[in-house]
Design a protein around this motif. Structure first.
Motif, PDB file in Angstrom:
ATOM      1  N   LEU A  74       0.832  -1.202   0.000  1.00  0.00           N
ATOM      2  CA  LEU A  74       0.000   0.000   0.000  1.00  0.00           C
ATOM      3  C   LEU A  74       0.868   1.254   0.000  1.00  0.00           C
ATOM      4  CD1 LEU A  74      -2.932  -0.893   2.434  1.00  0.00           C
ATOM      5  CD2 LEU A  74      -3.000  -0.677  -0.054  1.00  0.00           C
ATOM      6  N   TYR A  75       1.920   1.261   0.829  1.00  0.00           N
ATOM      7  CA  TYR A  75       2.851   2.388   0.834  1.00  0.00           C
ATOM      8  C   TYR A  75       3.571   2.498  -0.510  1.00  0.00           C
ATOM      9  CZ  TYR A  75       2.441   3.414   5.838  1.00  0.00           C
ATOM     10  OH  TYR A  75       1.982   3.789   7.068  1.00  0.00           O
ATOM     11  N   LEU A  76       3.987   1.366  -1.065  1.00  0.00           N
ATOM     12  CA  LEU A  76       4.721   1.386  -2.325  1.00  0.00           C
ATOM     13  C   LEU A  76       3.842   1.896  -3.462  1.00  0.00           C
ATOM     14  CD1 LEU A  76       6.637  -2.019  -2.072  1.00  0.00           C
ATOM     15  CD2 LEU A  76       7.460   0.263  -1.510  1.00  0.00           C
ATOM     16  N   TYR A  77       2.597   1.424  -3.530  1.00  0.00           N
ATOM     17  CA  TYR A  77       1.671   1.917  -4.545  1.00  0.00           C
ATOM     18  C   TYR A  77       1.441   3.413  -4.392  1.00  0.00           C
ATOM     19  CZ  TYR A  77       0.260  -2.745  -6.217  1.00  0.00           C
ATOM     20  OH  TYR A  77       0.241  -3.991  -6.780  1.00  0.00           O
ATOM     21  N   GLY A  78       1.198   3.837  -3.162  1.00  0.00           N
ATOM     22  CA  GLY A  78       0.926   5.254  -2.921  1.00  0.00           C
ATOM     23  C   GLY A  78       2.102   6.136  -3.285  1.00  0.00           C
ATOM     24  N   ASN A  79       3.302   5.754  -2.848  1.00  0.00           N
ATOM     25  CA  ASN A  79       4.491   6.558  -3.164  1.00  0.00           C
ATOM     26  C   ASN A  79       4.746   6.618  -4.660  1.00  0.00           C
ATOM     27  OD1 ASN A  79       4.922   6.949  -0.420  1.00  0.00           O
ATOM     28  ND2 ASN A  79       6.324   5.210  -0.248  1.00  0.00           N
ATOM     29  N   THR A  80       4.608   5.482  -5.334  1.00  0.00           N
ATOM     30  CA  THR A  80       4.881   5.448  -6.773  1.00  0.00           C
ATOM     31  C   THR A  80       3.875   6.268  -7.559  1.00  0.00           C
ATOM     32  OG1 THR A  80       5.806   3.218  -6.516  1.00  0.00           O
ATOM     33  CG2 THR A  80       5.253   3.930  -8.743  1.00  0.00           C
ATOM     34  N   VAL A 209       5.732   6.840 -17.724  1.00  0.00           N
ATOM     35  CA  VAL A 209       6.386   5.550 -17.944  1.00  0.00           C
ATOM     36  C   VAL A 209       7.804   5.549 -17.377  1.00  0.00           C
ATOM     37  CG1 VAL A 209       7.248   3.973 -19.702  1.00  0.00           C
ATOM     38  CG2 VAL A 209       4.978   4.964 -19.936  1.00  0.00           C
ATOM     39  N   PHE A 210       8.565   6.598 -17.686  1.00  0.00           N
ATOM     40  CA  PHE A 210       9.945   6.641 -17.208  1.00  0.00           C
ATOM     41  C   PHE A 210      10.015   6.858 -15.699  1.00  0.00           C
ATOM     42  CE2 PHE A 210      10.774   7.598 -21.733  1.00  0.00           C
ATOM     43  CZ  PHE A 210      11.757   6.652 -21.961  1.00  0.00           C
ATOM     44  N   ALA A 211       9.066   7.584 -15.132  1.00  0.00           N
ATOM     45  CA  ALA A 211       9.037   7.754 -13.686  1.00  0.00           C
ATOM     46  C   ALA A 211       8.693   6.442 -12.994  1.00  0.00           C
ATOM     47  CB  ALA A 211       8.031   8.838 -13.300  1.00  0.00           C
ATOM     48  N   TYR A 212       7.794   5.655 -13.600  1.00  0.00           N
ATOM     49  CA  TYR A 212       7.379   4.401 -12.988  1.00  0.00           C
ATOM     50  C   TYR A 212       8.530   3.399 -12.907  1.00  0.00           C
ATOM     51  CZ  TYR A 212       4.369   0.434 -11.914  1.00  0.00           C
ATOM     52  OH  TYR A 212       3.783  -0.642 -11.308  1.00  0.00           O
ATOM     53  N   LYS A 213       9.388   3.395 -13.928  1.00  0.00           N
ATOM     54  CA  LYS A 213      10.479   2.414 -13.933  1.00  0.00           C
ATOM     55  C   LYS A 213      11.808   3.007 -13.459  1.00  0.00           C
ATOM     56  CE  LYS A 213      11.520   3.084 -18.868  1.00  0.00           C
ATOM     57  NZ  LYS A 213      11.583   2.434 -20.188  1.00  0.00           N
TER      58      LYS A 213
END
Length: 281
Positions: A74-80, A209-213
């Motif tokens: 949940l933290y990882l999804y939110g931060n990303t 896209v580039f921010a996600y990876k």
């Protein structure tokens, strides 16, 4: 049926066969990730080439449960997602204003300043990591959302893309708006900016896209488990002496879900944005 029609149909059939084979080749890694995420460690590390499907699909659900509990997704999804949102907003906003200035206005040192933008596109991004890290550290913003967004607040590629978009618009629109009494800000906000919407969409898609990876920067500035992103958290699952491959594949599959959902929801805009920019991901 004449020879030309037969040759045309044969060519089309051959093209479709090639495209199908290429599509299968691209799907195989994703399918292998999905199958491995439901396997046990012994099945995933087996050298038997015939062990493709997991023996117990229901038992493989434990891999997802363990990963969810261990890494707090949940933290990882939110931060990303927050990082993607703010990077897209900042990149589109700054690139739109800078692109309009370089593409439509005349001011001193215009060509020299734009040359600096082009130079920034020519050098590897890793060169800027140390000065950016020093700036974030001196501001006392380590392990914060600002640290994740900071490198993407201004984009040289976005400035170049929007400048090209503004230069392609006819000057008659601005001249007509000026005759009607619009100042520079009104001409930019109400006349020119809406006409470059396709370029903005393209820039937003590429930025997302580039921010996600993005991997290296989050690993450097966000070391806390509650402030890092999906890519950085997944990289820490690799063990030095052994690795739980089923759990790694389960985590990777869970990390892919947000972008898959976004693509399914905005598939039309995604394709149009890439086609408009001429870019390649």
């Amino acid at each position: 049926m004449d020879s030309y029609t037969m040759k045309k149909r044969l060519t089309q059939t051959l093209i479709h066969i090639i495209l199908i084979l290429v599509s299968i080749t691209m799907i195989v890694p994703f399918a292998w990730m999905l199958l491995t995420s439901f396997k046990t460690i012994s099945e995933a590390s087996s050298i038997d080439p015939f062990i493709i499907f997991p023996a117990d699909w229901a038992g493989g659900v434990e891999n997802f449960v363990n990963v969810w509990k261990s890494y707090n997704f949940l933290y990882l999804y939110g931060n990303t997602l927050l990082m993607i949102f703010w990077r897209v907003v900042c990149a589109v906003l700054t690139a739109t204003m800078a692109g309009y200035a370089f593409g439509r206005l005349n001011f001193p040192l215009k060509n020299a300043l734009f040359s600096l933008v082009l130079i920034q596109m020519m050098v590897p991004g890793q060169i800027f990591i140390i000065p950016q890290y020093v700036m974030v550290s001196n501001l006392g913003m380590m392990n914060t959302m600002f640290a994740l967004v900071f490198p993407g607040m201004v984009t040289a590629f976005g400035t170049f893309l929007l400048k090209t978009g503004y230069q392609g618009l006819p000057r008659d629109l601005e001249e007509a708006a000026a005759i009607d009494g619009c100042n520079i800000g009104q001409r930019f906000l109400f006349i020119m900016a809406p006409l470059t919407r396709s370029s903005m969409v393209s820039l937003g898609i590429m930025t997302a896209v580039f921010a996600y990876k993005d991997l290296m920067w989050p690993m450097i500035v966000c070391t806390n488990a509650t402030s890092t992103t999906l890519s950085a958290a997944l990289s820490k699952m690799q063990g030095q002496y052994s690795s739980n491959y089923p759990q790694m594949m389960a985590a990777a599959l869970m990390a892919c879900l947000p972008m898959i959902v976004l693509y399914l929801c905005f598939q039309k805009q995604f394709v149009q944005g890439i086609a408009t920019s001429g870019g390649k991901l």
